[in-house]
Design a protein around this motif. Structure first.
Motif, PDB file in Angstrom:
ATOM      1  N   ARG A   1       0.849  -1.197   0.000  1.00 29.29           N
ATOM      2  CA  ARG A   1       0.000   0.000   0.000  1.00 29.29           C
ATOM      3  C   ARG A   1       0.882   1.242   0.000  1.00 29.29           C
ATOM      4  NH1 ARG A   1      -5.242  -1.145   1.291  1.00 29.29           N
ATOM      5  NH2 ARG A   1      -5.660  -3.233   2.105  1.00 29.29           N
ATOM      6  N   ARG A   2       0.353   2.325  -0.557  1.00 26.02           N
ATOM      7  CA  ARG A   2       1.129   3.558  -0.624  1.00 26.02           C
ATOM      8  C   ARG A   2       1.509   4.033   0.771  1.00 26.02           C
ATOM      9  NH1 ARG A   2       4.418   6.784  -3.838  1.00 26.02           N
ATOM     10  NH2 ARG A   2       5.057   8.292  -2.286  1.00 26.02           N
ATOM     11  N   GLU A   3       0.572   3.898   1.729  1.00 25.52           N
ATOM     12  CA  GLU A   3       0.887   4.324   3.086  1.00 25.52           C
ATOM     13  C   GLU A   3       2.052   3.479   3.610  1.00 25.52           C
ATOM     14  OE1 GLU A   3      -3.085   2.878   3.176  1.00 25.52           O
ATOM     15  OE2 GLU A   3      -2.298   3.899   1.411  1.00 25.52           O
ATOM     16  N   GLY A   4       3.094   4.141   3.988  1.00 27.64           N
ATOM     17  CA  GLY A   4       4.248   3.432   4.542  1.00 27.64           C
ATOM     18  C   GLY A   4       5.148   2.803   3.500  1.00 27.64           C
ATOM     19  N   LEU A   5       4.912   3.079   2.205  1.00 29.80           N
ATOM     20  CA  LEU A   5       5.711   2.453   1.157  1.00 29.80           C
ATOM     21  C   LEU A   5       7.179   2.859   1.257  1.00 29.80           C
ATOM     22  CD1 LEU A   5       5.745   0.603  -1.260  1.00 29.80           C
ATOM     23  CD2 LEU A   5       5.009   2.525  -2.697  1.00 29.80           C
ATOM     24  N   GLU A   6       7.424   4.144   1.462  1.00 31.48           N
ATOM     25  CA  GLU A   6       8.817   4.590   1.563  1.00 31.48           C
ATOM     26  C   GLU A   6       9.497   4.006   2.792  1.00 31.48           C
ATOM     27  OE1 GLU A   6       9.537   8.737   1.048  1.00 31.48           O
ATOM     28  OE2 GLU A   6       8.323   8.890  -0.769  1.00 31.48           O
ATOM     29  N   VAL A   7       8.739   3.813   3.862  1.00 37.30           N
ATOM     30  CA  VAL A   7       9.305   3.180   5.059  1.00 37.30           C
ATOM     31  C   VAL A   7       9.703   1.744   4.748  1.00 37.30           C
ATOM     32  CG1 VAL A   7       8.824   2.420   7.409  1.00 37.30           C
ATOM     33  CG2 VAL A   7       8.019   4.659   6.634  1.00 37.30           C
ATOM     34  N   ALA A   8       8.847   1.042   4.005  1.00 34.95           N
ATOM     35  CA  ALA A   8       9.148  -0.340   3.637  1.00 34.95           C
ATOM     36  C   ALA A   8      10.389  -0.416   2.751  1.00 34.95           C
ATOM     37  CB  ALA A   8       7.950  -0.962   2.926  1.00 34.95           C
ATOM     38  N   ILE A   9      10.491   0.492   1.771  1.00 31.47           N
ATOM     39  CA  ILE A   9      11.652   0.500   0.877  1.00 31.47           C
ATOM     40  C   ILE A   9      12.921   0.831   1.659  1.00 31.47           C
ATOM     41  CG2 ILE A   9      12.711   1.685  -1.093  1.00 31.47           C
ATOM     42  CD1 ILE A   9       9.831   2.098  -2.151  1.00 31.47           C
ATOM     43  N   ASP A  10      12.780   1.681   2.664  1.00 30.73           N
ATOM     44  CA  ASP A  10      13.953   2.074   3.449  1.00 30.73           C
ATOM     45  C   ASP A  10      14.563   0.882   4.190  1.00 30.73           C
ATOM     46  OD1 ASP A  10      15.497   4.517   4.072  1.00 30.73           O
ATOM     47  OD2 ASP A  10      15.043   3.955   6.145  1.00 30.73           O
ATOM     48  N   ARG A  11      13.763  -0.161   4.435  1.00 27.14           N
ATOM     49  CA  ARG A  11      14.329  -1.383   5.025  1.00 27.14           C
ATOM     50  C   ARG A  11      15.393  -1.959   4.101  1.00 27.14           C
ATOM     51  NH1 ARG A  11       9.615  -5.169   5.173  1.00 27.14           N
ATOM     52  NH2 ARG A  11      10.942  -6.612   6.315  1.00 27.14           N
TER      53      ARG A  11
ATOM     54  N   ALA B   1      21.759   9.632  -2.563  1.00 22.73           N
ATOM     55  CA  ALA B   1      21.245   8.704  -3.568  1.00 22.73           C
ATOM     56  C   ALA B   1      20.218   7.754  -2.972  1.00 22.73           C
ATOM     57  CB  ALA B   1      22.397   7.910  -4.189  1.00 22.73           C
ATOM     58  N   LEU B   2      20.470   7.250  -1.774  1.00 23.12           N
ATOM     59  CA  LEU B   2      19.527   6.325  -1.131  1.00 23.12           C
ATOM     60  C   LEU B   2      18.168   6.982  -0.925  1.00 23.12           C
ATOM     61  CD1 LEU B   2      21.852   4.678   1.545  1.00 23.12           C
ATOM     62  CD2 LEU B   2      20.980   3.606  -0.537  1.00 23.12           C
ATOM     63  N   GLN B   3      18.187   8.219  -0.475  1.00 25.22           N
ATOM     64  CA  GLN B   3      16.924   8.915  -0.244  1.00 25.22           C
ATOM     65  C   GLN B   3      16.192   9.184  -1.561  1.00 25.22           C
ATOM     66  OE1 GLN B   3      17.317  12.298   2.432  1.00 25.22           O
ATOM     67  NE2 GLN B   3      18.883  11.252   3.615  1.00 25.22           N
ATOM     68  N   ALA B   4      16.940   9.581  -2.597  1.00 31.33           N
ATOM     69  CA  ALA B   4      16.318   9.834  -3.896  1.00 31.33           C
ATOM     70  C   ALA B   4      15.773   8.543  -4.500  1.00 31.33           C
ATOM     71  CB  ALA B   4      17.328  10.477  -4.844  1.00 31.33           C
ATOM     72  N   GLU B   5      16.536   7.462  -4.389  1.00 28.88           N
ATOM     73  CA  GLU B   5      16.082   6.167  -4.901  1.00 28.88           C
ATOM     74  C   GLU B   5      14.813   5.706  -4.200  1.00 28.88           C
ATOM     75  OE1 GLU B   5      20.564   4.428  -5.933  1.00 28.88           O
ATOM     76  OE2 GLU B   5      19.479   3.757  -4.151  1.00 28.88           O
ATOM     77  N   THR B   6      14.757   5.923  -2.896  1.00 24.08           N
ATOM     78  CA  THR B   6      13.565   5.522  -2.139  1.00 24.08           C
ATOM     79  C   THR B   6      12.329   6.228  -2.663  1.00 24.08           C
ATOM     80  OG1 THR B   6      14.840   5.006  -0.138  1.00 24.08           O
ATOM     81  CG2 THR B   6      12.495   5.511   0.161  1.00 24.08           C
ATOM     82  N   ARG B   7      12.453   7.533  -2.909  1.00 26.38           N
ATOM     83  CA  ARG B   7      11.306   8.290  -3.426  1.00 26.38           C
ATOM     84  C   ARG B   7      10.917   7.819  -4.825  1.00 26.38           C
ATOM     85  NH1 ARG B   7      14.323  12.462  -0.988  1.00 26.38           N
ATOM     86  NH2 ARG B   7      15.197  13.085  -3.007  1.00 26.38           N
ATOM     87  N   GLN B   8      11.920   7.621  -5.682  1.00 24.52           N
ATOM     88  CA  GLN B   8      11.626   7.222  -7.058  1.00 24.52           C
ATOM     89  C   GLN B   8      11.040   5.809  -7.122  1.00 24.52           C
ATOM     90  OE1 GLN B   8      11.678   9.303  -9.563  1.00 24.52           O
ATOM     91  NE2 GLN B   8      12.535  10.923  -8.272  1.00 24.52           N
ATOM     92  N   LEU B   9      11.565   4.903  -6.297  1.00 24.01           N
ATOM     93  CA  LEU B   9      11.038   3.542  -6.298  1.00 24.01           C
ATOM     94  C   LEU B   9       9.620   3.509  -5.743  1.00 24.01           C
ATOM     95  CD1 LEU B   9      11.310   0.559  -6.787  1.00 24.01           C
ATOM     96  CD2 LEU B   9      12.638   0.351  -4.660  1.00 24.01           C
ATOM     97  N   ALA B  10       9.357   4.313  -4.711  1.00 23.56           N
ATOM     98  CA  ALA B  10       8.001   4.385  -4.163  1.00 23.56           C
ATOM     99  C   ALA B  10       7.029   4.906  -5.212  1.00 23.56           C
ATOM    100  CB  ALA B  10       7.979   5.273  -2.921  1.00 23.56           C
ATOM    101  N   ASP B  11       7.440   5.941  -5.937  1.00 20.84           N
ATOM    102  CA  ASP B  11       6.577   6.490  -6.992  1.00 20.84           C
ATOM    103  C   ASP B  11       6.344   5.457  -8.099  1.00 20.84           C
ATOM    104  OD1 ASP B  11       6.352   8.885  -5.687  1.00 20.84           O
ATOM    105  OD2 ASP B  11       7.827   9.945  -6.927  1.00 20.84           O
TER     106      ASP B  11
END
Length: 251
Positions: A74-84, A224-234
């Motif tokens: 789900r979109r909610e918490g997606l970036e948190v999940a990717i950050d793992r 890069a990690l932060q940018a990748e997290t946003r792009q992958l979530a999108d």
């Protein structure tokens, strides 16, 4: 069966990705286990080196897209999940202990980033690397968007990341990712020799090299990690919205 094996001895923490039937594809349990194992190794005063390897015929075949397709996030918490996933890179690169990757077979997607993160890599003659995320409408992780250019020319790095070009065997050497390829029959001996050489260094040497190596890399890799997290979530969000996410098949 545990998706991550952990054992210590002789100042080495050996961490093994252990889903051989799925070519060590990354799922939630593996992420949790790998995060915990890396943290445990960094916290262990008796450990100087972390050895990361895969069981079976592959190092890691990337995200388990079959599992993701059966249970889209789900979109909610997606970036948190990717950050793992991104935290694995932080632990490999920014943790105090030297990390050696032993790569047999394919390293793909998220798993392909981990050799780029490591302090040293031993490549088998069977090894290959590929970033197929763009072909699936996804996005690379693990700092690959900035780290790959440290080994390859920028245009070659873009080709590998954007077009998913696989590199295997001698192509790894020509691209600058590997210095040499180790025959399969000699691989375990080469890994042991590498560990022995590192452990024979004077006290404090490993820590000094790790500290110096990371000094100039921490900020660009974290960015890069932060940018990748946003792009992958999108990207994941767009796939879910399009209704095509369940149709993803492993390359």
């Amino acid at each position: 069966m545990s998706p991550v094996l952990y054992e210590t001895g002789g100042r080495v923490a050996r961490i093994t990705l252990n889903r051989p039937a799925r070519l060590n594809a990354i799922n939630g349990a593996m992420l949790d286990g790998l995060n915990a194992a890396l943290q445990q190794a960094h916290d262990d005063a008796e450990t100087d080196i972390i050895l990361l390897a895969g069981s079976g015929t592959a190092f890691c075949s990337g995200d388990d897209l079959v599992e993701l397709a059966s249970n889209p996030p789900r979109r909610e918490g997606l970036e948190v999940a990717i950050d793992r996933l991104q935290t694995i890179t932080r632990l490999i690169m920014f943790g105090p202990k030297t990390v050696v990757c032993a790569v047999r077979g394919w390293a793909i997607g998220g798993g392909a980033s981990w050799p780029l993160n490591a302090d040293m890599v031993i490549w088998s003659e069977t090894a290959g690397i590929r970033f197929p995320e763009g072909l699936h409408g996804l996005f690379p992780s693990g700092g690959a968007t900035v780290l790959l250019e440290r080994f390859c020319a920028p245009h070659r790095a873009n080709e590998i990341l954007m077009l998913g070009r696989p590199l295997k065997g001698p192509e790894l050497v020509r691209a600058g990712l590997a210095t040499d390829l180790v025959p399969a029959a000699d691989f375990d001996d080469r890994v042991s020799a590498c560990l022995h050489g590192l452990l024979a260094l004077p006290s404090g040497t490993l820590a000094r090299y790790k500290t110096a190596r990371i000094a100039s890399l921490r900020d660009p890799v974290e960015c890069a990690l932060q940018a990748e997290t946003r792009q992958l979530a999108d990207a994941i969000d767009a796939l879910i919205a399009s209704g095509h996410f369940p149709d993803i098949k492993r390359a």
